[in-house]
Write a protein that holds these residues in place. Structure first.
Motif, PDB file in Angstrom:
ATOM      1  N   LEU A   1       0.858  -1.178   0.000  1.00  0.00           N
ATOM      2  CA  LEU A   1       0.000   0.000   0.000  1.00  0.00           C
ATOM      3  C   LEU A   1       0.893   1.226   0.000  1.00  0.00           C
ATOM      4  CD1 LEU A   1      -3.005   0.879   0.225  1.00  0.00           C
ATOM      5  CD2 LEU A   1      -2.610   1.109   2.685  1.00  0.00           C
ATOM      6  N   ASP A   2       0.733   2.115  -1.007  1.00  0.00           N
ATOM      7  CA  ASP A   2       1.613   3.273  -1.120  1.00  0.00           C
ATOM      8  C   ASP A   2       0.926   4.529  -0.572  1.00  0.00           C
ATOM      9  OD1 ASP A   2      -0.255   3.872  -3.012  1.00  0.00           O
ATOM     10  OD2 ASP A   2       1.103   3.759  -4.726  1.00  0.00           O
ATOM     11  N   PHE A   3       1.575   5.684  -0.792  1.00  0.00           N
ATOM     12  CA  PHE A   3       1.101   6.953  -0.247  1.00  0.00           C
ATOM     13  C   PHE A   3      -0.250   7.351  -0.823  1.00  0.00           C
ATOM     14  CE2 PHE A   3       0.826  11.597  -0.673  1.00  0.00           C
ATOM     15  CZ  PHE A   3       0.870  11.962   0.651  1.00  0.00           C
ATOM     16  N   TRP A   4      -0.535   6.991  -2.079  1.00  0.00           N
ATOM     17  CA  TRP A   4      -1.785   7.349  -2.745  1.00  0.00           C
ATOM     18  C   TRP A   4      -2.863   6.292  -2.534  1.00  0.00           C
ATOM     19  CZ3 TRP A   4      -1.712  12.207  -4.274  1.00  0.00           C
ATOM     20  CH2 TRP A   4      -0.479  12.784  -4.591  1.00  0.00           C
ATOM     21  N   GLN A   5      -2.679   5.421  -1.552  1.00  0.00           N
ATOM     22  CA  GLN A   5      -3.648   4.363  -1.231  1.00  0.00           C
ATOM     23  C   GLN A   5      -3.851   3.402  -2.396  1.00  0.00           C
ATOM     24  OE1 GLN A   5      -4.879   4.004   1.946  1.00  0.00           O
ATOM     25  NE2 GLN A   5      -3.446   5.678   2.344  1.00  0.00           N
ATOM     26  N   ARG A   6      -2.809   3.186  -3.152  1.00  0.00           N
ATOM     27  CA  ARG A   6      -2.858   2.198  -4.234  1.00  0.00           C
ATOM     28  C   ARG A   6      -2.251   0.906  -3.701  1.00  0.00           C
ATOM     29  NH1 ARG A   6       0.348   5.746  -8.606  1.00  0.00           N
ATOM     30  NH2 ARG A   6       1.754   5.652  -6.827  1.00  0.00           N
ATOM     31  N   TYR A   7      -2.977  -0.198  -3.859  1.00  0.00           N
ATOM     32  CA  TYR A   7      -2.462  -1.464  -3.353  1.00  0.00           C
ATOM     33  C   TYR A   7      -2.134  -2.376  -4.524  1.00  0.00           C
ATOM     34  CZ  TYR A   7      -6.778  -4.043  -4.352  1.00  0.00           C
ATOM     35  OH  TYR A   7      -7.825  -4.660  -4.978  1.00  0.00           O
ATOM     36  N   ARG A   8      -1.164  -3.214  -4.297  1.00  0.00           N
ATOM     37  CA  ARG A   8      -0.708  -4.161  -5.315  1.00  0.00           C
ATOM     38  C   ARG A   8      -0.506  -5.523  -4.650  1.00  0.00           C
ATOM     39  NH1 ARG A   8       1.980   0.587  -5.661  1.00  0.00           N
ATOM     40  NH2 ARG A   8       1.907   1.732  -7.639  1.00  0.00           N
ATOM     41  N   VAL A   9      -0.853  -6.573  -5.360  1.00  0.00           N
ATOM     42  CA  VAL A   9      -0.615  -7.932  -4.875  1.00  0.00           C
ATOM     43  C   VAL A   9       0.846  -8.271  -5.123  1.00  0.00           C
ATOM     44  CG1 VAL A   9      -1.185 -10.363  -5.123  1.00  0.00           C
ATOM     45  CG2 VAL A   9      -2.993  -8.644  -5.268  1.00  0.00           C
ATOM     46  N   GLU A  10       1.558  -8.594  -4.039  1.00  0.00           N
ATOM     47  CA  GLU A  10       2.986  -8.895  -4.155  1.00  0.00           C
ATOM     48  C   GLU A  10       3.264 -10.392  -4.216  1.00  0.00           C
ATOM     49  OE1 GLU A  10       5.259  -6.681  -4.619  1.00  0.00           O
ATOM     50  OE2 GLU A  10       3.929  -4.961  -4.381  1.00  0.00           O
ATOM     51  N   GLY A  11       2.363 -11.205  -3.690  1.00  0.00           N
ATOM     52  CA  GLY A  11       2.634 -12.637  -3.752  1.00  0.00           C
ATOM     53  C   GLY A  11       1.597 -13.449  -3.008  1.00  0.00           C
ATOM     54  N   TYR A  12       1.432 -14.701  -3.446  1.00  0.00           N
ATOM     55  CA  TYR A  12       0.555 -15.673  -2.808  1.00  0.00           C
ATOM     56  C   TYR A  12       1.406 -16.837  -2.301  1.00  0.00           C
ATOM     57  CZ  TYR A  12      -3.408 -13.323  -5.058  1.00  0.00           C
ATOM     58  OH  TYR A  12      -4.339 -12.396  -5.466  1.00  0.00           O
ATOM     59  N   GLY A  13       0.931 -17.452  -1.225  1.00  0.00           N
ATOM     60  CA  GLY A  13       1.634 -18.611  -0.689  1.00  0.00           C
ATOM     61  C   GLY A  13       0.731 -19.426   0.208  1.00  0.00           C
ATOM     62  N   SER A  14       1.180 -20.606   0.574  1.00  0.00           N
ATOM     63  CA  SER A  14       0.420 -21.489   1.454  1.00  0.00           C
ATOM     64  C   SER A  14       1.389 -22.208   2.375  1.00  0.00           C
ATOM     65  CB  SER A  14      -0.408 -22.504   0.659  1.00  0.00           C
ATOM     66  OG  SER A  14       0.449 -23.362  -0.085  1.00  0.00           O
ATOM     67  N   LEU A  15       0.873 -22.581   3.525  1.00  0.00           N
ATOM     68  CA  LEU A  15       1.679 -23.240   4.553  1.00  0.00           C
ATOM     69  C   LEU A  15       0.853 -24.350   5.169  1.00  0.00           C
ATOM     70  CD1 LEU A  15       3.960 -23.506   6.697  1.00  0.00           C
ATOM     71  CD2 LEU A  15       2.845 -21.665   7.950  1.00  0.00           C
ATOM     72  N   VAL A  16       1.332 -25.579   5.082  1.00  0.00           N
ATOM     73  CA  VAL A  16       0.701 -26.715   5.741  1.00  0.00           C
ATOM     74  C   VAL A  16       1.187 -26.735   7.183  1.00  0.00           C
ATOM     75  CG1 VAL A  16       0.366 -29.201   5.737  1.00  0.00           C
ATOM     76  CG2 VAL A  16       0.628 -27.969   3.577  1.00  0.00           C
ATOM     77  N   LEU A  17       0.255 -26.693   8.137  1.00  0.00           N
ATOM     78  CA  LEU A  17       0.640 -26.674   9.540  1.00  0.00           C
ATOM     79  C   LEU A  17       1.466 -27.911   9.879  1.00  0.00           C
ATOM     80  CD1 LEU A  17      -2.578 -25.394  11.330  1.00  0.00           C
ATOM     81  CD2 LEU A  17      -0.608 -24.095  10.534  1.00  0.00           C
ATOM     82  N   PRO A  18       2.533 -27.757  10.642  1.00  0.00           N
ATOM     83  CA  PRO A  18       3.401 -28.907  10.961  1.00  0.00           C
ATOM     84  C   PRO A  18       2.634 -30.003  11.696  1.00  0.00           C
ATOM     85  CG  PRO A  18       4.487 -26.839  11.531  1.00  0.00           C
ATOM     86  CD  PRO A  18       3.066 -26.497  11.205  1.00  0.00           C
ATOM     87  N   ALA A  19       2.948 -31.263  11.352  1.00  0.00           N
ATOM     88  CA  ALA A  19       2.278 -32.406  11.955  1.00  0.00           C
ATOM     89  C   ALA A  19       2.913 -32.843  13.258  1.00  0.00           C
ATOM     90  CB  ALA A  19       2.274 -33.587  10.979  1.00  0.00           C
ATOM     91  N   SER A  20       4.020 -32.229  13.670  1.00  0.00           N
ATOM     92  CA  SER A  20       4.691 -32.598  14.912  1.00  0.00           C
ATOM     93  C   SER A  20       4.653 -31.421  15.873  1.00  0.00           C
ATOM     94  CB  SER A  20       6.141 -33.007  14.638  1.00  0.00           C
ATOM     95  OG  SER A  20       6.848 -31.937  14.034  1.00  0.00           O
TER      96      SER A  20
END
Length: 490
Positions: free
Chosen positions: A336-355
């Motif tokens: 989000l910049d000074f002019w309230q313009r937002y940009r998507v920077e990245g997507y990701g996922s995380l599988v919760l640890p099983a231990s």
């Protein structure tokens, strides 16, 4: 030692036994300057009238003697003669933890004077250290040659006894008991060696008094246990049989390697089948907007955003043959910049640890891109960029029902990464019951993490196939007479 040079004395708490030096000093009234000196002068005169003192080599310094102040002021950390005390040691040497005349602060004055703007030196001494009152006593030994007692250079500390305001008694060195006598070596030409034993001569406690004391302690401990249980409360409940409770205390630590500044992270948790969460539990969240700083070659935004997740896994009959899934945390990084313009920077996922335990995970991200200069100009000047309508498309979309998922033609670009710190806790009633139930729950946990085991197994099989193909190609390039087992030899 010779028999006439041996001495044994029974010393009580804060009992004053005068040395030869003190007897020679305080015999003259002109040498007495303080009320304590005059008191010692009178006691020495009484001793002389009663036949003299019985101790010669063993004497004591009590809590009010000058030696106690000087000994605490001149304590060193090493045995080097060239040791120079640090600034902190010099300042702390002036603070004696012996004041018992401190007046309790009333509640009204405590509320009105939360901050003392002009503290005095006495106020700093009383409040800047742990000011538990301590009383000290030194049992000394005059180890000079026979007939030359009373010289300060031959005085040695045999034992130090301290009692603080909490009733804790400290004896240094400890009682000898069966360890044998302590050895004291003197410096000089003769290198004389003295042996010193310290024994506890106090009267043993009677069995009735000891039993009464134990009853008081048991009553105190039971009251303290009730107090702690009152603080904890009775809301802690066990899980149902066949149910696993998962607590995750997580933290979004940082995001690094992104193109724009002022980043924030939006995340939510997806619960597969047989998983549930309490009604009050929030399964999504948004971090604060964080500016980046340059660390090495990357621009890093430190969020330190904590979150808590609680969920339940209920084992059903159909889960015996099927492979259950573990919850997945989806997230997207935006700027989000000074002019309230937002940009998507990245997507990701995380599988919760099983231990259970602590897990530090750094997850790389990507974002969809459009071809052409116009799309990049639009992203730079007016913000906005291609977004995913369903964020679960990062892994397998929740609406996908087919057998194969094709992403051919979908253009993406690798961006930065996000670092997570996760503390996982497992709770299950099966952990407290029979071994069969524990083994069953462990098999459930293994199958819950089965997707990671299956992926590692596939990697091993692929590596084996590659090695086998390389071996077959190597065999084809070798001469046949080296490979054939029936090759003739000369």
């Amino acid at each position: 030692r010779l028999p006439d040079e041996e001495e044994e004395a029974e010393v009580g708490w804060q009992e004053k036994l005068f040395s030869q030096f003190e007897v020679d000093l305080y015999q003259h009234e002109s040498a007495c300057q303080t009320p304590l000196d005059r008191q010692y002068h009178e006691e020495i005169l009484k001793l002389e009238k009663a036949g003299g003192r019985k101790n010669y080599r063993i004497f004591t310094y009590t809590d009010h003697d000058r030696f106690t102040n000087l000994e605490e002021h001149c304590q060193k950390l090493t045995d080097s003669d060239r040791e120079v005390p640090s600034y902190l040691a010099e300042r702390m040497a002036n603070v004696r933890r012996r004041r018992q005349d401190r007046r309790p602060i009333e509640a009204s004055s405590l509320k009105s004077k939360i901050i003392t703007w002009e503290p005095s030196e006495e106020f700093i001494k009383n409040n800047h250290v742990i000011n538990t009152p301590v009383q000290t006593m030194y049992i000394m030994g005059d180890l000079g040659p026979y007939g030359k007692l009373g010289h300060r250079e031959y005085e040695h500390v045999l034992c130090t006894i301290k009692v603080d305001g909490n009733g804790v008694i400290t004896v240094k060195p400890d009682f000898t008991g069966t360890k044998g006598a302590y050895r004291i070596e003197l410096d000089g030409e003769k290198r004389e060696v003295w042996k010193c034993t310290i024994e506890n001569a106090s009267i043993q406690v009677q069995p009735e008094e000891e039993e009464r004391e134990q009853c008081v302690f048991r009553d105190l401990y039971s009251r303290h246990k009730e107090y702690l249980s009152g603080l904890v409360g009775s809301e802690f409940e066990m899980t149902l049989p066949g149910t696993l409770r998962l607590f995750v205390n997580g933290e979004i630590v940082s995001a690094q390697g992104y193109e724009y500044n002022s980043l924030y992270v939006h995340f939510f948790l997806e619960l597969p089948n047989q998983w549930s969460s309490p009604m009050f539990q929030q399964l999504s969240g948004v971090t604060q907007t964080c500016a980046t700083k340059t660390v090495g070659w990357d621009n890093v935004a430190y969020f330190c955003y904590p979150f808590t997740l609680e969920m339940f896994f209920t084992q059903g009959d159909e889960s015996e043959d099927s492979l259950p899934q573990w919850p997945v945390l989806y997230f997207e990084v935006l700027s989000l910049d000074f002019w309230q313009r937002y940009r998507v920077e990245g997507y990701g996922s995380l599988v919760l640890p099983a231990s259970p335990g602590l897990h530090m995970l750094t997850i790389p991200t990507w974002r969809p891109v459009e071809l052409g200069t116009v799309a990049e100009l639009r992203r730079f000047f007016i913000g906005g960029s291609p977004e995913l309508e369903d964020i679960t498309y990062v892994r397998i979309p929740s609406t996908f029902k087919g057998e194969r998922l094709s992403r051919f033609g979908f253009r993406t670009e690798t961006t930065g990464s996000v670092t997570f710190r996760l503390y996982c806790l497992h709770q299950s009633k099966a952990f407290l019951e029979t071994s069969a139930l524990r083994q069953r729950m462990q098999s459930v946990l293994d199958r819950l993490g089965g997707f990671s085991q299956q992926s590692s197994l596939c990697n091993v099989l692929e590596a084996f196939q590659r090695a086998r193909r390389r071996m077959q190609e190597a065999r084809k390039s070798l001469p046949q007479d080296l490979i054939s087992p029936s090759a003739s030899t000369m």
